[in-house]
Design a protein around this motif. Structure first.
Motif, PDB file in Angstrom:
ATOM      1  N   ASP A  37      93.666 -63.435 -16.616  1.00 51.70           N
ATOM      2  CA  ASP A  37      92.856 -62.216 -16.526  1.00 51.70           C
ATOM      3  C   ASP A  37      91.549 -62.380 -17.296  1.00 51.70           C
ATOM      4  O   ASP A  37      91.530 -62.930 -18.405  1.00 51.70           O
ATOM      5  CB  ASP A  37      93.647 -61.036 -17.093  1.00 51.70           C
ATOM      6  CG  ASP A  37      93.129 -59.705 -16.588  1.00 51.70           C
ATOM      7  OD1 ASP A  37      92.140 -59.699 -15.829  1.00 51.70           O
ATOM      8  OD2 ASP A  37      93.728 -58.672 -16.950  1.00 51.70           O
ATOM      9  N   GLY A  63      96.859 -56.168 -13.889  1.00 52.80           N
ATOM     10  CA  GLY A  63      96.729 -57.087 -15.003  1.00 52.80           C
ATOM     11  C   GLY A  63      97.923 -56.960 -15.924  1.00 52.80           C
ATOM     12  O   GLY A  63      98.194 -55.866 -16.449  1.00 52.80           O
ATOM     13  N   PHE A  70      96.375 -61.935 -14.034  1.00 54.54           N
ATOM     14  CA  PHE A  70      95.856 -60.910 -13.131  1.00 54.54           C
ATOM     15  C   PHE A  70      96.374 -61.196 -11.733  1.00 54.54           C
ATOM     16  O   PHE A  70      96.370 -62.354 -11.273  1.00 54.54           O
ATOM     17  CB  PHE A  70      94.319 -60.941 -13.129  1.00 54.54           C
ATOM     18  CG  PHE A  70      93.692 -59.962 -12.173  1.00 54.54           C
ATOM     19  CD1 PHE A  70      93.546 -58.632 -12.514  1.00 54.54           C
ATOM     20  CD2 PHE A  70      93.244 -60.379 -10.925  1.00 54.54           C
ATOM     21  CE1 PHE A  70      92.963 -57.727 -11.633  1.00 54.54           C
ATOM     22  CE2 PHE A  70      92.653 -59.490 -10.038  1.00 54.54           C
ATOM     23  CZ  PHE A  70      92.521 -58.158 -10.399  1.00 54.54           C
TER      24      PHE A  70
END
Length: 305
Positions: A37, A63, A70
């Protein structure tokens, strides 16, 4: 999370004319991805798709603060070819360390179903394929018994009897892998197949085999879970659809369902009620997998419903 399809068949499937008409040259694609992420992922993905004439019709993302990953699922219409989108997404993947997959939305996934003697899950999947447009192409039924051969015949699904004993387990699993290769199988569904797959087979098909366990995992693993549940006086019984791993009944969970019971219910009552729960949970798990709504997150799953 899909079995590898031969290059020739994949090319034919991705250029399948049913995905668009001569009057409408666009194809409806589904893209799934995961990566570490960081800011800018959604914008970058949307930008690449827009550069190729893409119109996003559905987008979901998540996320995971625990794993730092993610996850994203996007449906998009575009006149770009698979090769064009693949080239652009490959460049993007290098920038973001992405794992990703692109497919034609709604394409029927070539599926092999394994059963023993219980008919309800096989019957339900075959019926849903025929009546509800479940996005699977049931290319084979494999069983260690011959009891369900007539049911497979009723649905015009080729039936393969592959008996299993302690002495022939390795040969039986080798035959299964042969069928997977010969039939270009992408997904294997254990629809109450009452045999434990070896660690080697689980590794070979990792993330590609869905099992329905007739209990609400992680409780009541292994054999006779309804009898175990009855003995404990449970008030809810359930079923769990999960990916198969070498750890018995501990693979990543895709879907679970329950039915309320009370002290008047016998173990046989629970079996009967549980069969309906099993059908529902397995059908949803298969649909979500074949619609590319399930992404693996370690020993868990992210399910974009």
């Amino acid at each position: 999370m899909r079995l590898i399809v031969s290059a020739a068949r994949r090319g034919a499937l991705l250029s399948d004319p049913v995905s668009h008409t001569s009057d409408d040259p666009t194809t409806h694609w589904v893209l799934t991805l995961s990566c570490p992420d960081r800011p800018g992922i959604v914008a970058a993905v949307a930008g690449v798709l827009a550069e190729h004439g893409g119109n996003i019709t559905e987008s979901q993302q998540f996320g995971d603060a625990l794993s730092g990953l993610f996850f994203m699922r996007v449906q998009v219409t575009s006149a770009a070819t698979h090769d064009e989108l693949t080239a652009a997404l490959s460049e993007l993947a290098g920038r973001f360390a992405m794992q990703w997959h692109l497919d034609v939305a709604g394409r029927k996934v070539r599926t092999l179903v394994m059963v023993s003697t219980a008919a309800h899950c096989l019957n339900d999947l075959a019926f849903r394929q025929r009546s509800e447009d479940l996005p699977v192409d049931l290319v084979a039924v494999v069983s260690n018994h011959e009891v369900l051969a007539p049911m497979a015949g009723f649905y015009d699904i080729p039936f393969h009897h592959v008996p299993v004993t302690a002495a022939t387990k390795a040969q039986a699993e080798a035959r299964l892998l042969e069928l997977v290769e010969e039939l270009d199988v992408e997904l294997v569904v254990l629809a109450r197949y009452m045999q434990i797959l070896s660690d080697d087979l689980c590794r070979a098909l990792a993330g590609r085999v869905i099992n329905i366990h007739h209990s609400f995992l992680p409780s009541f693993k292994g054999a006779r879970p309804y009898a175990q549940a009855h003995d404990r006086g449970v008030k809810l019984i359930g079923a769990t659809a999960h990916y198969v791993t070498g750890d018995l009944d501990e693979g990543p969970i895709i879907e679970q369902d329950v039915e309320r019971v009370d002290h008047t219910r016998t173990a046989d009552d629970m079996v009967r009620l549980g069969q309906d729960v099993e059908r529902r949970a397995l059908a949803r798990a298969v649909r979500w997998h074949t619609e590319h709504r399930v992404l693996l997150d370690g020993h868990r799953t992210i399910v974009f419903r």
